[in-house]
Design a protein around this motif. Structure first.
Motif, PDB file in Angstrom:
ATOM      1  N   PHE A1479       0.837  -1.201   0.000  1.00  0.00           N
ATOM      2  CA  PHE A1479       0.000   0.000   0.000  1.00  0.00           C
ATOM      3  C   PHE A1479       0.877   1.258   0.000  1.00  0.00           C
ATOM      4  CE2 PHE A1479      -2.606   3.273   2.080  1.00  0.00           C
ATOM      5  CZ  PHE A1479      -3.760   3.201   1.305  1.00  0.00           C
ATOM      6  N   GLY A1480       1.959   1.233   0.816  1.00  0.00           N
ATOM      7  CA  GLY A1480       2.876   2.367   0.829  1.00  0.00           C
ATOM      8  C   GLY A1480       3.518   2.595  -0.520  1.00  0.00           C
ATOM      9  N   ASN A1481       3.866   1.529  -1.196  1.00  0.00           N
ATOM     10  CA  ASN A1481       4.488   1.659  -2.517  1.00  0.00           C
ATOM     11  C   ASN A1481       3.492   2.154  -3.564  1.00  0.00           C
ATOM     12  OD1 ASN A1481       7.232   0.899  -2.101  1.00  0.00           O
ATOM     13  ND2 ASN A1481       6.549  -1.191  -1.740  1.00  0.00           N
ATOM     14  N   LEU A1482       2.211   1.712  -3.453  1.00  0.00           N
ATOM     15  CA  LEU A1482       1.191   2.156  -4.417  1.00  0.00           C
ATOM     16  C   LEU A1482       0.962   3.665  -4.345  1.00  0.00           C
ATOM     17  CD1 LEU A1482      -1.502  -0.661  -4.055  1.00  0.00           C
ATOM     18  CD2 LEU A1482      -0.064  -0.240  -6.044  1.00  0.00           C
ATOM     19  N   SER A1483       1.189   4.235  -3.134  1.00  0.00           N
ATOM     20  CA  SER A1483       0.894   5.658  -2.969  1.00  0.00           C
ATOM     21  C   SER A1483       1.763   6.540  -3.863  1.00  0.00           C
ATOM     22  CB  SER A1483       1.097   6.063  -1.498  1.00  0.00           C
ATOM     23  OG  SER A1483       2.459   5.976  -1.159  1.00  0.00           O
ATOM     24  N   ARG A1484       2.861   6.002  -4.327  1.00  0.00           N
ATOM     25  CA  ARG A1484       3.727   6.779  -5.217  1.00  0.00           C
ATOM     26  C   ARG A1484       3.060   7.066  -6.565  1.00  0.00           C
ATOM     27  NH1 ARG A1484       9.387   3.696  -5.122  1.00  0.00           N
ATOM     28  NH2 ARG A1484       8.288   2.053  -4.060  1.00  0.00           N
ATOM     29  N   PHE A1485       2.086   6.225  -6.911  1.00  0.00           N
ATOM     30  CA  PHE A1485       1.448   6.354  -8.235  1.00  0.00           C
ATOM     31  C   PHE A1485       0.097   7.050  -8.153  1.00  0.00           C
ATOM     32  CE2 PHE A1485       4.355   2.842  -8.348  1.00  0.00           C
ATOM     33  CZ  PHE A1485       4.990   2.968  -9.566  1.00  0.00           C
ATOM     34  N   LYS A1512       3.571  -7.248  16.351  1.00  0.00           N
ATOM     35  CA  LYS A1512       4.694  -7.747  15.558  1.00  0.00           C
ATOM     36  C   LYS A1512       5.570  -6.582  15.080  1.00  0.00           C
ATOM     37  CE  LYS A1512       3.528 -12.074  15.725  1.00  0.00           C
ATOM     38  NZ  LYS A1512       4.378 -13.055  16.426  1.00  0.00           N
ATOM     39  N   PRO A1513       6.866  -6.584  15.416  1.00  0.00           N
ATOM     40  CA  PRO A1513       7.747  -5.468  15.026  1.00  0.00           C
ATOM     41  C   PRO A1513       7.809  -5.243  13.521  1.00  0.00           C
ATOM     42  CG  PRO A1513       8.836  -6.882  16.632  1.00  0.00           C
ATOM     43  CD  PRO A1513       7.568  -7.583  16.250  1.00  0.00           C
ATOM     44  N   GLU A1514       7.736  -6.348  12.719  1.00  0.00           N
ATOM     45  CA  GLU A1514       7.830  -6.165  11.272  1.00  0.00           C
ATOM     46  C   GLU A1514       6.618  -5.436  10.714  1.00  0.00           C
ATOM     47  OE1 GLU A1514       6.328 -10.430  11.953  1.00  0.00           O
ATOM     48  OE2 GLU A1514       7.772  -9.049  12.851  1.00  0.00           O
ATOM     49  N   VAL A1515       5.446  -5.631  11.361  1.00  0.00           N
ATOM     50  CA  VAL A1515       4.241  -4.914  10.913  1.00  0.00           C
ATOM     51  C   VAL A1515       4.360  -3.431  11.284  1.00  0.00           C
ATOM     52  CG1 VAL A1515       1.730  -4.772  11.119  1.00  0.00           C
ATOM     53  CG2 VAL A1515       2.858  -7.005  11.143  1.00  0.00           C
ATOM     54  N   VAL A1516       4.886  -3.146  12.465  1.00  0.00           N
ATOM     55  CA  VAL A1516       5.116  -1.750  12.880  1.00  0.00           C
ATOM     56  C   VAL A1516       6.045  -1.055  11.888  1.00  0.00           C
ATOM     57  CG1 VAL A1516       6.098  -0.288  14.683  1.00  0.00           C
ATOM     58  CG2 VAL A1516       4.759  -2.302  15.319  1.00  0.00           C
ATOM     59  N   LYS A1517       7.089  -1.778  11.495  1.00  0.00           N
ATOM     60  CA  LYS A1517       8.046  -1.224  10.526  1.00  0.00           C
ATOM     61  C   LYS A1517       7.349  -0.929   9.204  1.00  0.00           C
ATOM     62  CE  LYS A1517      12.593  -2.464   8.684  1.00  0.00           C
ATOM     63  NZ  LYS A1517      13.607  -3.537   8.658  1.00  0.00           N
ATOM     64  N   ALA A1518       6.462  -1.841   8.772  1.00  0.00           N
ATOM     65  CA  ALA A1518       5.730  -1.643   7.524  1.00  0.00           C
ATOM     66  C   ALA A1518       4.813  -0.429   7.622  1.00  0.00           C
ATOM     67  CB  ALA A1518       4.920  -2.900   7.206  1.00  0.00           C
ATOM     68  N   CYS A1519       4.144  -0.263   8.752  1.00  0.00           N
ATOM     69  CA  CYS A1519       3.262   0.895   8.934  1.00  0.00           C
ATOM     70  C   CYS A1519       4.051   2.196   8.865  1.00  0.00           C
ATOM     71  CB  CYS A1519       2.532   0.793  10.277  1.00  0.00           C
ATOM     72  SG  CYS A1519       1.284  -0.503  10.309  1.00  0.00           S
ATOM     73  N   LYS A1520       5.224   2.209   9.509  1.00  0.00           N
ATOM     74  CA  LYS A1520       6.056   3.408   9.439  1.00  0.00           C
ATOM     75  C   LYS A1520       6.381   3.753   7.988  1.00  0.00           C
ATOM     76  CE  LYS A1520       8.467   3.145  13.919  1.00  0.00           C
ATOM     77  NZ  LYS A1520       9.784   3.014  14.566  1.00  0.00           N
ATOM     78  N   PHE A1521       6.753   2.723   7.223  1.00  0.00           N
ATOM     79  CA  PHE A1521       7.088   2.946   5.814  1.00  0.00           C
ATOM     80  C   PHE A1521       5.891   3.474   5.034  1.00  0.00           C
ATOM     81  CE2 PHE A1521       6.745   1.000   1.563  1.00  0.00           C
ATOM     82  CZ  PHE A1521       7.764   1.685   0.913  1.00  0.00           C
ATOM     83  N   ALA A1522       4.725   2.804   5.214  1.00  0.00           N
ATOM     84  CA  ALA A1522       3.537   3.203   4.460  1.00  0.00           C
ATOM     85  C   ALA A1522       3.121   4.636   4.786  1.00  0.00           C
ATOM     86  CB  ALA A1522       2.382   2.236   4.758  1.00  0.00           C
ATOM     87  N   LEU A1523       3.188   5.007   6.043  1.00  0.00           N
ATOM     88  CA  LEU A1523       2.808   6.369   6.433  1.00  0.00           C
ATOM     89  C   LEU A1523       3.800   7.390   5.872  1.00  0.00           C
ATOM     90  CD1 LEU A1523       1.712   5.607  10.087  1.00  0.00           C
ATOM     91  CD2 LEU A1523       0.244   6.545   8.307  1.00  0.00           C
TER      92      LEU A1523
END
Length: 1646
Positions: A1479-1485, A1512-1523
């Motif tokens: 989802f974070g990557n899609l936001s670029r488009f 889960k730490p990996e999900v937290v990391k993903a949320c940080k990236f997406a935001l």
């Protein structure tokens, strides 16, 4: 409307006060306070109404509300109107008095509300509370306590009411029957009295300055009578304490006459309480207040009470205070204050009471009395001024006390006295001396165990406090300078004060510097005014001697030298220039080193040089004479400190040398000889050193005095006297003789060589042997005394050194040399061979070493006798002499040092003998003596002999100077002697043997004409081989011996080769089997040259070799056998391979060794590897076997030939020599072994091999597992390592890839690790590997398809496939796998297509449409029950998005976003992670379809923010990236910056603070979104994750906190409050805490 909602919100919170979790209760309290900050009056009224309506609410919950009310009132007291205050007062009053019983928490909370309101509305509060304080009716407990607390919190407001309160209260005192009521009345009276005193002390600020003490005196007295007469004697201890606490402050308000009247009763009553209460602080505090009040009124009654007062208070101080119990420390303080009050009024009587107590037998009494004395001296200085002589005289007895606690207390008293001028009085010196004596207490040798009495004080503790006190008095108390200077110098020279020298020197240094600041004359010592001071000579001697041990006594060396320097002008005027430069250098030398690195010998030499320079600088004959006389006088003082006495002897020698008076020199030498303690070794050494140093300038006088002493009556009397005591006479006389002999040795060593050489034989040796030999009836009898023997040996050694070092050494012929050598040989022979007990043989050999150098030469028989005696005496000693049972009481360390010194002495002696005949013949002769020891069957004898040989050969080489080329005829014999020892069982022998060979070969090169510094490359290689000889590993030793043999073979002269071989063959019979390896090296070298091997005998020979290996487990046999196998295989490889493959599995260690021997030559190894690969590929890898039981599945059984061939491949490739062959066959080997591995995962051994493996495993014969998968993994691993791809093997191992490959579930992950490592480290190998691997993608075996797909998919993640032009082919094959029937293959194919973004990102744009289509198909895969394919599709899409054309993605953008949204809240963390990242990557488009995608961002925003709390730490990391990615699309710069700054991966997040700021920006930029955001959060109130359930209400709370009033109507408050109310019942306290917090914030939108 607002009003009702505030009330509703407050009501919701108050309803929740029944929550049992303390954290939730705390948050409810805070929320109520927060509401109160916004609407204080509204909330206070709501609380009032709630408590009135909920009359049955339990008191613990009422307490929370009342505490919140108290806080709101305190923080908003200035804002409250009278009506609200009235309501609060009325409620609190009712709450406080509702229950007649005392319920402390509840009623205390209500009382605190009243006290808070009373800060401003004191009259209203008093009006209400006084209404419940009616005359004749006993009031509520907390009514009285509220009065008391109000009087403290609002003194000026409350004191005007106290008169009427006291008037009403007094009759009630008699009505109080219960203890708690009596206590609270006491509490009130105490605080009333304290408030009145404060009011009267600040009348200038008071509202009514006319208030006087007598306004309250009568009422206070009336209350006092009740408390004193009725309640003080109560049986309840707590009540008595309350009464006592009140009586102290009350006493200040009593009328003077009444107080005077009551004192005779009051003081005894208070004192009596000490017996009833263990905790005395409150009694002492009150008593002190009463005493102060009595003194203030000038009481005469106190005089009568003084004795009981002192008698009761004194034991309180004598009972030690426990620091762990603070009240005992406070009690001490109060009691000491009492003594201060009494001492100021009755100084004579207090002293008369205290001072006799110093004579008490009780330790505590004496300590306590001294503590009181210190207090009085400090706190009543004016009263004690005229008592100083009396007090000083009373200290005589304590000065003699031996108790450590008394000493410490007395030191503290002395410190106080110093500050107040006591020590300046006559008798003060005794106290200073006492202080110095405590500084001189001996240090305890080691820390004692913790005593049972934890308060016990050690002498170290007394010493420490005394040192600190002395230094402080010297440096900080100005009036003490004249007391301590120069008086402290009196303590420098006496030996009993040695331990105090460091602090003494530091104090004196400070005092002297201070005097120097006053002027030069002030710093000079006035001996005319201070007759007891030590003389300059005594001070110089003492300080110089103690500095010889610079680190003893807390580093007294530096301190003593600094003091010497500062006293220099007082010691002698001429010392100024020298000492000002030299002393700082000496001090610096001490401070730059520590005790271990500093050489004691070097330091003493430095000091002696300093002394020599000092004597030269003084150049005053009289001063020097007095100086040496003083030194001799001090000698006896150092009898207990031998090291310092030894140094003093040297100083005496140096000073006598500088003395011009020969008579004085002779007199002092005579005195030294007469007074020496000859039975002490250190004293003998010191005296001898003194004579030696003196002889530098007075040789004639020294020799004359030694000779005269023996002839003198004193010596004869000594001998005669000793002979009376038969037990002692011989021993004592021998000690005197020993000393005299040693003196002669030192004289010879120190005296000028040009003078002493002529006297050696005529005088010195004659006298030495005269003392040594005793005649009985005319027959010479040699002494058996060890000391005498050692002294003789050392003396002769020093004489030999003196001759050797003499200027005319070459011309001097020592006629008695042979006699002396013979004497030393006799000494050595007399030493026992079973142990090394004394240093006689070591010192005798050192002496012989120096004697050998002197002329004339020793005769051959004498030389032989000396050699054999020394070798036999040292080499034959038992092993590890340091660990023998110690019969003489010496320690192990001493024995070990002695052993090392003895070996060194032997080496030096042999070198000196060898130097006399530095020829091949001389060398041969030396090793003729050493040879039997080198070949000894005893390890310790061989070890010593070879160590000595290595040193001798190295010495020979270093001294060799060949002028003509001559043959080294015995090289072969000597090399044959040492080279077998390179395999000796002892590592040290092996090391020294290779050194011997090294030296021999260089000696040969020198004899061939090469320069001594020439370095031969091959011979130098021997040094590098030493590492291989450290550990007794047979393989390493064999290899090293081979290299040694190669070097010897290349460098041995042709004419000596035969003698070498013959000697080597003899070496095969060496008793140490290891040593025969050197011979096998030579034999194997010859075998390599042979070309003919009998072809038809190969199988038989192979069988025999195997049999011999099983029969004999010797390293050289195994090596020879391997060499033979290689020779056979070079001619007959097929026969050798077939023979070895027919061996039983698992291969035993001998078969493995034979396989490894085939790796020696690349061409041969390649041919054998090809044969083995053909055998691996020829047969099927496994066979299916039906289960024995009905219904059980089939299992796969490995076929034997491929398994055996795989094991053989491992063994050959494990040999380092196989590297070249493996490189040539790298692609087929890799592909074959990879396919072999894919077909062995989950495959079992045949039953027969399973049982055989278990048997061999239990016997320990097989090092490796025979399991097919493990075997294939290990073979592939060794193939990579040997094929130059060791980095690949290491990388795979580090990532755990090898274990993964052998696992059926994770096999594909292991293959991916391998492929990645190949791409990174072995790229050029890949084209042929890929070419051979692609056909297997359509294999009938699932396992092979999975392996091939995993390998190729991972390769696409590396740019190497693009560089090698493999990309198109591999991509097409991956796309073709999307329809594979195996889910795992389809998933791996998608992974590979996604990897293109990592490996060849520039190609993604070209193939974007095809790649995206594959991913969308993967998202829609129907046959994907566990979402594995979908998960891979999302992960791969995330990677591809950065490289595809926007037009290719735009049509799919919304479809993908909607398709992945449900995965955000999936129970599987992998799906949550991948979908959020995508989802974070899609936001670029989203730029083109900004509004459409912005809507998707808003839909997901709450979810993403809440999942920052995901478990889960990996999900937290993903949320940080997406935001971070979505931030720029949201149109809010502040929010975007926050996401970028606070959500970095490496930064920890303070979630609450972050959310607060996020909500602030959201409400500033999108206030219309409030309701939508809240609604989304409400959905998460039911989340299964606790942290998210807690985060949702917190999110709402922050939104509410920052929304403008204009937008608040969009919130459905009723729905929100209902939802929060429901969540307030959550089972997890952390959630309820956040709900309560949010409820408190809702006040902003009400």
């Amino acid at each position: 409307m607002t009003e009702s909602r505030v009330k509703r919100l407050a009501t919701t919170l108050m309803d929740a006060t029944t929550d049992k979790a303390p954290l939730v209760q705390e948050q409810i309290y805070k929320a109520l306070c927060e509401l109160g900050e916004s609407e204080p009056e509204e909330i206070l009224n709501a609380c009032d109404e709630y408590l009135r309506q909920h009359d049955k609410l339990a008191y613990p919950h009422r307490v929370i509300i009342l505490k919140a009310m108290e806080t709101v009132v305190k923080n908003n007291i200035a804002l409250l109107d009278k009506s609200t205050a009235k309501v609060v007062i009325f409620l609190a009053s009712n709450e406080m008095t509702k229950s007649k019983e005392v319920i402390r928490d509840w009623q205390q909370a209500a009382s605190s509300v009243l006290v808070a309101v009373g800060q401003r509305f004191i009259n209203k509060v008093m009006e209400e509370v006084l209404s419940k304080f009616q005359p004749g009716i006993l009031p509520h407990y907390f009514v009285v306590q509220t009065f008391a607390n109000l009087s403290v919190s609002n003194v000026f407001g409350m004191v005007p009411f106290l008169n009427s309160i006291l008037g009403t209260m007094l009759p009630m005192l008699g009505m109080a029957k219960q203890d708690h009521m009596k206590s609270v009345f006491c509490y009130a009276l105490q605080h009333f009295s304290e408030s009145i005193q404060e009011y009267l002390a600040n009348l200038d600020k008071a509202p009514d300055p006319t208030v006087r003490k007598d306004t309250f005196s009568n009422e206070i007295f009336s209350a006092y009578e009740v408390l004193f007469t009725a309640w003080l004697q109560h049986r309840e201890a707590k009540l008595r304490v309350a009464v006592v606490e009140a009586l102290g402050p009350m006493s200040h308000l009593l009328p003077a006459d009444r107080l005077e009247e009551q004192l005779p009763r009051l003081i005894p009553a208070i004192l009596a309480l000490y017996k009833k209460h263990t905790e005395a602080f409150y009694i002492s505090k009150s008593l002190c207040q009463i005493l102060e009040a009595s003194v203030d009124i000038g009481s005469r009654s106190l005089d009568v009470q003084l004795e009981p007062l002192l008698g009761t208070l004194h034991p309180q101080i004598c009972a030690p205070a426990d620091p762990a119990v603070p009240l005992t420390v406070k009690n001490h303080t109060e009691v000491l204050r009492c003594f201060t009050v009494l001492a100021c009024s009755f100084p004579d009587r207090v002293l008369a009471f205290l001072l006799p107590k110093l004579e008490s037998s009780g330790e505590r009494t004496r300590v306590g009395t001294l503590l009181i004395m210190r207090q009085i001296i400090n706190s009543a200085p004016s009263q004690m001024e005229i008592k100083k002589p009396f007090i000083l005289s009373s200290m005589r007895l304590p000065l003699q006390d031996t108790n450590n606690k008394v000493k410490r207390a007395l030191v503290q008293v002395i410190s106080a006295m110093a500050h107040h001028g006591y020590l300046e009085q006559p008798g003060g010196e005794a106290l200073v001396e006492f202080l110095v004596r405590q500084c001189a207490l001996p240090l305890e040798p080691q820390p004692k165990k913790q005593p049972a009495d934890a308060d016990e004080l050690t002498s170290d503790g007394v010493r420490s406090i005394s040192i600190n006190t002395l230094f402080l008095l010297s440096t900080t108390v100005d009036r003490m300078s004249n007391v301590l200077w120069p008086y402290l110098l009196e303590f420098v020279t006496p030996i009993p004060f040695t331990n105090a020298l460091t602090p003494l020197c530091k104090s004196l240094l400070h005092l002297a510097l201070k005097k120097q600041e006053e002027g030069e004359s002030a710093s000079l010592i006035r001996y005319d005014l201070n007759a007891n001071l030590p003389s300059p000579h005594a001070l110089t001697t003492r300080l110089l001697v103690v500095s010889s041990q610079p680190y003893a006594g807390d580093g007294r060396g530096a301190a003593a030298l600094r003091l010497l320097s500062v006293l220099r002008c007082s010691l002698h005027p001429a010392l100024e220039p020298l000492w000002s430069k030299r002393v700082p250098v000496l001090v610096e030398h001490i401070e730059e080193n520590t005790e271990k690195p500093l050489s004691q010998k070097q330091w003493e030499e430095e000091l002696l040089l300093f002394l020599q320079e000092t004597l030269a600088a003084v150049s005053d004959h009289t001063w020097v004479c007095h100086f040496v006389t003083e030194m001799c006088r001090q000698l006896s003082s150092y009898n207990g400190v031998p090291a310092e006495k030894n140094f003093l002897y040297k100083c005496i020698g140096m000073t006598l040398g500088a003395c011009a008076s020969k008579d004085l020199v002779l007199k002092q030498l005579q005195e030294l000889l007469e007074t020496a303690r000859y039975h002490e070794e250190v004293e003998r050494e010191g005296l001898a050193s003194c004579f030696g140093i003196c002889a530098i300038n007075h040789l004639e006088e020294t020799l004359a005095k030694l000779e005269d002493f023996v002839k003198s009556d004193v010596f004869k009397k000594s001998v005669g006297l000793f002979s009376i005591f038969k037990d002692r006479s011989d021993n004592e006389v021998e000690k005197i003789k020993s000393t005299l002999i040693l003196c002669y040795g030192y004289v010879a060593m120190y005296a000028p060589k040009e003078l002493v050489l002529a006297r050696i034989e005529a005088d010195i040796l004659k006298n030495i042997f005269q003392y040594f030999n005793t005649k009985v009836l005319g027959i010479k009898v040699e002494t058996k005394d060890l000391t005498l023997k050692l002294c003789l040996v050392r003396s002769i050694c020093m004489i030999s050194q003196a001759i050797y070092n003499g200027a005319k050494c070459g011309d001097f012929v020592f006629s008695r040399k042979a006699e002396l050598v013979a004497q030393m040989v006799e000494f050595i022979k007399a030493e026992p061979l079973d142990a090394l007990r004394t240093p006689v043989r070591q010192r005798a050999m050192v002496t012989c070493t120096y004697l050998v150098f002197l002329e004339p030469h020793l005769s051959d028989p004498d030389r032989t006798e000396l050699l054999d005696t020394c070798l036999g005496s040292v080499l034959a000693l038992p092993p590890e002499p340091g660990r023998d049972r110690d019969e003489d009481g010496g320690d192990t360390g001493y024995r070990e040092v002695l052993y090392g010194d003895t070996i060194s002495a032997l080496k030096d002696l042999l070198k000196s003998l060898l130097q006399r005949s530095l020829t091949p013949h001389g060398l041969q002769d030396m090793f003729a003596h050493l040879g039997p020891w080198i070949k000894s069957s005893k390890e310790h004898e061989r070890q010593r002999a070879v160590e000595v040989s290595a040193a001798l050969l190295d010495f020979y080489l270093s001294k060799l100077n060949v002028s003509t080329v001559i043959p080294f005829y015995n090289l072969g014999v000597l090399i044959a002697l040492f080279s077998p020892r390179c395999s000796d069982s002892l590592a040290s022998v092996r090391q020294h043997a290779i050194d011997c060979v090294y030296s021999l070969l260089y000696i040969q090169l020198c004899y061939e004409g090469f320069a001594r510094d020439h370095r031969d490359e091959m011979v130098e290689g021997l040094k590098a081989l030493k590492k291989g000889l450290e550990e007794p590993d047979f393989t390493v030793l064999f290899h090293t011996c081979t290299n040694i043999a190669m070097v010897i073979g290349k460098r041995i002269p042709p004419e000596q080769l035969m003698s070498l071989l013959l000697a080597m063959f003899e070496g095969l019979a060496d008793p140490d089997k290891n040593c025969s390896r050197a011979a096998t090296v030579m034999i194997n070298s010859l075998l390599k040259e042979r070309g003919a091997v009998l072809q038809e005998k190969v199988p038989d020979i192979m069988s025999i070799i195997h049999g011999k290996l099983e029969e004999v487990d010797e390293e050289h046999v195994r090596k020879a056998a391997q060499q033979t196998v290689y020779i056979l295989a070079a001619q007959h490889k097929s026969l050798v391979v077939s023979s070895l493959l027919s061996s039983a599995l698992p291969f035993d260690s001998h078969t493995c060794a034979m396989w490894r021997s085939l790796a020696a030559e690349p061409t041969l190894t390649s041919q054998i590897l090809e044969q083995l690969l053909e055998k691996v590929n020829r047969d099927v890898p496994y066979k299916e076997s039906k289960g024995f039981l009905l219904g059980s599945g089939s299992e796969r059984i490995a076929t034997p030939l491929p398994l055996a061939a795989t094991c053989a491949l491992y063994e050959i490739m494990s040999a380092p020599e196989s590297g070249a062959a493996v490189l040539g066959l790298y692609p087929p080997l890799f592909v074959t072994l990879l396919l072999r591995l894919s077909c062995t995962v989950g495959v079992q051994l045949p039953k027969s091999l399973q049982s055989r493996e278990r048997r061999s495993g239990s016997l320990g014969s097989a090092a490796r597992s025979l399991h097919p998968a493990s075997c294939a993994v290990e073979t592939l691993k060794v193939m990579l390592a040997r094929g130059g791809s060791e980095e690949v093997a290491v990388a795979v191992g580090s990532a755990g890839g090898w274990d993964l490959m052998a696992s059926p579930e994770r096999h594909h992950d292991g293959i991916a690790v391998l492929a990645g490592a190949m791409a990174r480290h072995a790229g050029p190998r890949l084209p042929l590997i890929v070419k051979n691997l692609i056909p297997t993608l359509s294999s009938v075996f699932d396992s092979q398809r999975v392996t091939a797909t995993a390998f190729l998919a991972e390769l696409l993640g590396s740019n190497v496939v693009n560089d090698l032009m493999l990309l198109e082919a591999v991509m097409d094959n991956m796309t073709g796998r999307q329809k594979d029937g195996c889910t795992l293959v389809r998933m791996l194919a998608l992974r590979g297509l996604g990897n293109v973004a990592d490996g060849s990102p520039e190609k993604v744009r070209k193939h974007g449409a095809k790649l995206l289509a594959s991913m969308v198909n993967g998202l829609d895969d129907k046959d994907d029950p566990h979402n594995l394919v979908a998960l891979e599709a999302m992960s791969s899409l995330s990677k591809l998005l950065g490289h595809v054309e926007e037009r290719d993605l735009r049509s799919m953008l919304l479809h993908i976003a909607i398709r992945i949204r449900p995965f955000f809240d999936s129970e599987q963390p992998e799906l949550r992670h991948s979908s959020i990242v995508l989802f974070g990557n899609l936001s670029r488009f989203s730029e083109g379809d900004c509004e459409v995608f912005f809507e998707q961002i808003l839909n997901g925003l709450v979810t993403l923010l809440l999942h920052l709390q995901d478990p889960k730490p990996e999900v937290v990391k993903a949320c940080k990236f997406a935001l971070r990615m979505c931030g720029p699309s949201m149109g809010c710069e502040g929010l975007c910056d926050m996401f970028l700054n606070h959500l970095r991966e490496d930064r920890s997040l303070h979630y609450g603070e972050f959310m607060n700021n996020v909500c602030k920006h959201l409400m500033q930029s999108y206030p219309e979104m409030l309701n939508r955001l809240i609604s989304t959060n409400l959905f998460y109130f039911k989340s299964s994750w606790v942290d998210i359930r807690a985060a949702a209400p917190m999110f709402i709370g922050f939104l509410v906190l920052h929304v403008d009033e204009d937008h608040s109507p969009q919130v459905d408050l009723d729905q929100l409050i209902s939802a929060l109310n429901l969540l307030l019942k959550d089972p997890v306290p952390a959630v309820r805490v956040k709900v309560a917090e949010t409820l408190g914030r809702l006040v902003r939108i009400l």
